[in-house]
Design an enzyme around this catalytic site. Structure first.
Site, PDB file in Angstrom:
ATOM      1  N   HIS A 175       0.822  -1.210   0.000  1.00  0.00           N
ATOM      2  CA  HIS A 175       0.000   0.000   0.000  1.00  0.00           C
ATOM      3  C   HIS A 175       0.856   1.259   0.000  1.00  0.00           C
ATOM      4  O   HIS A 175       1.851   1.323   0.712  1.00  0.00           O
ATOM      5  CB  HIS A 175      -0.884   0.038   1.246  1.00  0.00           C
ATOM      6  CG  HIS A 175      -2.133  -0.760   1.099  1.00  0.00           C
ATOM      7  ND1 HIS A 175      -2.145  -2.122   1.163  1.00  0.00           N
ATOM      8  CD2 HIS A 175      -3.412  -0.386   0.887  1.00  0.00           C
ATOM      9  CE1 HIS A 175      -3.372  -2.561   0.997  1.00  0.00           C
ATOM     10  NE2 HIS A 175      -4.166  -1.531   0.826  1.00  0.00           N
ATOM     11  N   GLY A 189       2.231  35.007  19.848  1.00  0.00           N
ATOM     12  CA  GLY A 189       0.853  34.866  20.321  1.00  0.00           C
ATOM     13  C   GLY A 189      -0.093  35.019  19.154  1.00  0.00           C
ATOM     14  O   GLY A 189       0.303  35.380  18.041  1.00  0.00           O
ATOM     15  N   SER A 194       4.303  33.947  14.874  1.00  0.00           N
ATOM     16  CA  SER A 194       5.242  32.806  14.910  1.00  0.00           C
ATOM     17  C   SER A 194       4.625  31.570  15.588  1.00  0.00           C
ATOM     18  O   SER A 194       4.990  31.228  16.697  1.00  0.00           O
ATOM     19  CB  SER A 194       6.567  33.192  15.572  1.00  0.00           C
ATOM     20  OG  SER A 194       6.382  33.948  16.742  1.00  0.00           O
TER      21      SER A 194
END
Lengths: 627, 312
Positions: A111, A464, A538
């Site tokens: 597979h 943040g 970030s």
């Protein structure tokens, strides 16, 4: 082994010892009968014991697909999930011996989703048995398996055209497949293909030659495996020993333990230790069975040198007259084996020989469709994709091209967060850039610039969600620092995207590049003596870590502005959350792109709870060491 | 036992024989463990595979003493000879030996007769092993399992990753290419390492013969007191074996192909009272070595299940 005539044990040992070993894989599509073929091979070579046969009879009744007759496939599909689904998921290793040879078979899954397991089996194999269903001919899977085998350096293929009983043992069918496959294999650099018509179910041409196919006068599959000559690479390098472990039982002994991966060595021979370049001569070749006069490829030994040298794990001891190249930039083939994609610029661990270094892919020149071998442009590699890449290491390593020496040309990539083995690759050649671009020596250094400004340069990295208040707090911090007479600069995500990073979008790979550039700019500014504030979402740990590692210890301060998503979304200063929810912005962090929370930020600010001024105060205290 | 002469040793050392290749591969693996882990340990179960492992451990780090301690998980139902053998060999090799017994299990009186083979093995072996690994904070545990032993073993990696709960996930094994073993783990996680992965039972015996490695004499045929139970010959090793009505231990010439807990390990009748005879007997054997293990005779996938739960 059970059938061999009984000899004295010494005679048997001598015969056992003189046999050589062939490692091969079996691969094929889902219903080609691969496990049946292998089960039949084990059955015919009498490696099955009575209790295993009894278990097989029971299993054949319970799970078998052969109406209660022995289902040989059940011998090799060992995991319960495999038995339930009737497919092979992971590679299984089997062992058998004939009068002429010993064999280790890696039975590989067919597979596409288990390609990495096939690669695991193929990496240690000399030969591949590729199965084809005579009724179906060459399929996409055939091309993929052959390509992966070729990629990992397998140069011999035994093409087993199976289920000949279902095409009436027709020669024309066999010849057509043989011809089509030969062209395909030649295009991929497979040196030798031997095609054999087989019926695994009926045992035709498996171990005994077929009676049903008088038109075929070649060997049976087993005969071919017993006699095929595996030729070593045309050029083999001189002596190479990657140091695994430094042996220091007491003050008087210092030995370097490792495998001899190429060439040979004797006491008195001159060696060079790379990448450092120190030279010495071999004093002793130490083993538990006594000192040796010579060691050759395949030995596990411990060397002592005539001179005291600073040598550690990961160094390569090599013939001084024929040393390997040392480089930190490479062209390489890379098979990606992880669910999260390879992103250029992201940092990974790279293990080559016994050395582990930091590495990143700097460019994907193209990816190869493993099914069609078509070369395609790519900015990332997904699971089971193969790419031709430029690699950049954070320190130079001694290496050999994979084609000449697998042990010093093969590498794996390890994810720095999950520690998973995410990539496997083969080095082609070194890129010369490293030799040509030298660091310019400058007389005014960073310490001098910092002294002139009367401050300790630093990088404050605010991370943040969008709308968490990063830029607000960073702005307040900069104003306070400015008022204190400090030299600062604030790099803001939105602003930088208007200029330096104008060409980047919001895909994962562009986000990685976005952060890489900003981190490098911040580093230059810290070098210039500034206190740099970086305010970027970030979202990925890897990139924040990459940024951190550009700086000296204590210079980088990660500030996590931890404001709950609901609060950020309620603020929605720029109206972006509304657009993301409506689907008109893609890859928006927190909505349809992940934010990976920092694990050990220097400052953790609860954005929804305290006022921005208080948050700024805490950042200042961290920077000035007053916390 | 007698130490055998090995007349072919010199001639064989000259070229890369099959056993030399296997030995070099195992030594490479052991050195990688010593270099990449902070607290590795070697599971020492006293049997033939452990004896080979211990021999390789000495060779890998020579002339230094083995930098990896030994751990024996004592179920308290081992053959008495095994315990004496264990203590002597560890001292001779100069390796640190840690013996762990599941004291909670002892308090509860867990044993193969009172609780059955499955519960006994789980509590005194699997759970005990996890206790010992946790208590000492071992991040790598080396074992003597081979891929030719059993079907789920055939699918095992050389470096086999375990979660912090010691679980094996056969569907999510790390890819393992070439001999580049990935020893990186997070705190609490561990790796089981199998340096004998590519050895067969025959290789083990031939190596024991060639290298003159000492093994417990239980592997050699001798008259021993046994009772026949459910088609299995059980040795009466101490007074804890409850005799059923009509059962009378009789002396028969028997030996063992594997060594585990004595009530769970079936003996075979044999005339092979020295190593060459054992090897000759194996060349014509028609049953696998695990056939004598009562614990393997659960439903077919039992080894896989036990391994997922933390069994070695």
């Amino acid at each position: 082994m059970g059938r061999e005539p009984i000899l004295s044990v010494d005679d048997y040992l001598a015969r056992h010892e003189s046999k050589d070993l062939l490692r091969f894989i079996t691969c094929g599509s889902v219903d080609d009968g691969k496990s049946t073929l292998l089960g039949r091979l084990l059955y015919d070579t009498k490696v099955l014991f009575d209790d295993q046969l009894a278990a097989l009879e029971g299993d054949s009744l319970r799970h078998g697909t052969q109406n209660g007759e022995l289902d040989f496939a059940l011998l090799v599909d060992g995991l319960s999930a495999e038995r339930e689904q009737g497919i092979t998921i992971d590679v299984a290793y089997r062992f058998f011996t004939t009068e002429r040879r010993k064999f280790i078979v890696a039975d590989c899954p067919g597979h596409e989703q288990y390609t990495r397991n096939m690669a695991t089996g193929a990496s240690t194999a000399d030969l591949a048995v590729v199965l084809i269903d005579a009724r179906k001919g060459v399929l996409t899977q055939t091309r993929r398996h052959t390509y992966i085998a070729a990629l990992l350096g397998i140069r011999h293929v035994l093409l087993a055209v199976n289920k000949m009983d279902l095409v009436g043992y027709d020669e024309a069918t066999f010849r057509a497949i043989e011809t089509e496959y030969a062209a395909l294999a030649a295009g991929m650099g497979i040196a030798q293909v031997t095609a054999i018509p087989v019926s695994a179910l009926r045992g035709e041409n498996v171990s005994a030659r077929a009676t049903a196919m008088p038109w075929f006068d070649g060997p049976s599959l087993l005969e071919h495996l017993e006699t095929v000559a595996i030729t070593p690479p045309a050029q083999t390098p001189g002596f190479r020993l990657p140091v695994q472990w430094v042996c220091r039982p007491d003050q008087n002994f210092r030995g370097y333990a490792g495998p001899v991966v190429a060439g040979s060595i004797a006491p008195g021979d001159e060696v060079v230790v790379l990448p450092g370049g120190a030279r010495s001569r071999v004093a002793r070749i130490v083993t538990a069975d006594g000192d040796r006069k010579q060691a050759t490829a395949g030995d596990a030994v411990t060397l002592t040198l005539e001179d005291e040298r600073d040598i550690s794990r990961g160094d390569v001891i090599a013939a001084a007259g024929d040393p390997p190249q040392v480089a930190d930039q490479f062209a390489a083939h890379l098979l990606w084996m992880d669910e999260s994609a390879l992103l250029p610029g992201r940092g990974y661990w790279l293990k080559i020989g016994t050395r582990t270094v930091g590495a990143q892919v700097t460019e994907i020149k193209h990816k190869v469709d493993v099914n069609t071998q078509e070369e395609l442009a790519a900015k990332r590699l997904e699971l089971n994709e193969v790419g031709y890449c430029n690699l950049s290491l954070d320190q130079p390593v001694a290496f050999e091209p994979y084609a000449t020496c697998r042990e010093l040309g093969a590498f794996i990539l390890i994810d720095r967060q999950t520690n998973a083995t995410v990539g496997a690759g083969t080095l082609d050649f070194a890129l010369r850039r490293a030799d040509n671009i030298h660091w310019q020596h400058l007389d005014i250094d960073r310490a001098a610039r910092a002294r002139l400004k009367g401050q300790a340069p630093a990088c404050l990295w605010f991370t943040g969600l969008s709308g968490s208040g990063k830029s607000t707090v960073a702005n307040l911090v900069e104003k306070r620092l400015f008022a204190m007479g400090r030299h600062t600069y604030l790099l803001d995500g939105d602003n930088v995207r208007h200029g330096l990073n104008r060409d980047l979008g919001f895909t994962s790979e562009d986000r990685v590049e976005n952060i890489r550039r900003v981190a490098e700019v911040a580093k230059l500014m810290v070098d210039a003596g500034l206190i740099v504030l970086v305010s970027f979402i970030s979202p990925f740990r890897s990139e924040r870590r990459m940024a951190r590692e550009l700086f000296a210890p204590g210079e980088f301060h990660e500030v996590f502005v931890d404001t709950p998503l609901a609060v950020c979304e309620a603020r929605d200063v720029k109206g972006l959350y509304a657009k993301a929810r409506a689907g008109s912005i893609k890859n928006f962090t927190g909505i349809d792109s992940p934010y990976e929370v920092p694990e050990a930020a220097e400052v953790h600010l609860q954005g929804g709870e305290e006022a921005p001024e208080q948050l700024a105060e805490r950042v200042i205290r961290e920077l000035l060491g007053e916390h | 036992m007698t130490v055998l002469q090995t007349p072919h040793a010199d001639a064989l050392a000259a070229r890369h024989s099959h056993l030399k290749r296997l030995e070099a591969e195992s030594i490479h693996i052991l050195r990688e463990v010593a270099a990449e882990f902070r607290h590795p340990v070697m599971l020492y179960s006293i049997g033939k595979d452990s004896s080979v492992l211990l021999h390789l451990l000495q060779k890998a780090f020579y002339p230094a003493p083995p930098p990896i301690p030994l751990l024996h998980v004592d179920t308290t139902w081992k053959f008495r000879e095994m315990i004496a053998f264990r203590d002597r060999r560890a001292a001779e090799v100069g390796a640190r030996l840690i013996v762990h017994i599941n004291q909670e299990g002892v308090r509860q009186g867990v044993g193969p007769f009172s609780h059955g083979a499955t519960v006994h093995t789980d509590i005194m072996k699997t759970q005990a092993l996890k206790q010992a690994l946790d208590a000492h904070g071992f991040d790598a545990a080396i074992g003597g399992a081979r891929r030719d032993e059993e079907k789920s073993r055939a699918k095992e990696r050389v470096f086999s990753f375990r979660t912090a709960q010691h679980r094996w996930d056969p569907k999510r094994q790390r890819p393992e290419l070439w001999n580049l073993y990935n020893g990186r783990i997070a705190k609490g996680e561990s790796v089981r390492v199998f340096p004998l992965s590519n050895w067969t039972e025959l290789d083990i015996w031939l190596y024991i013969y060639r290298e003159a490695i000492e093994v417990p004499s239980l592997y050699l045929a001798a008259p021993r007191p046994v009772v026949e139970r459910d088609g299995m010959l059980v040795m009466v090793d101490d007074e804890r074996l409850p005799l059923k009505p009509g059962e009378q231990p009789e002396m028969r010439k028997v030996r063992f192909r594997t060594l585990g807990c004595y009530p769970l390990t079936g003996a075979i009748e044999s005339e092979a009272d020295d190593l060459p005879k054992v090897i000759q007997e194996m060349l014509v054997a028609r049953t696998s070595e695990r056939q004598g293990r009562a614990i393997d005779h659960d439903p077919s996938a039992s080894m896989e299940k036990k391994k997922q739960e933390g069994y070695f």
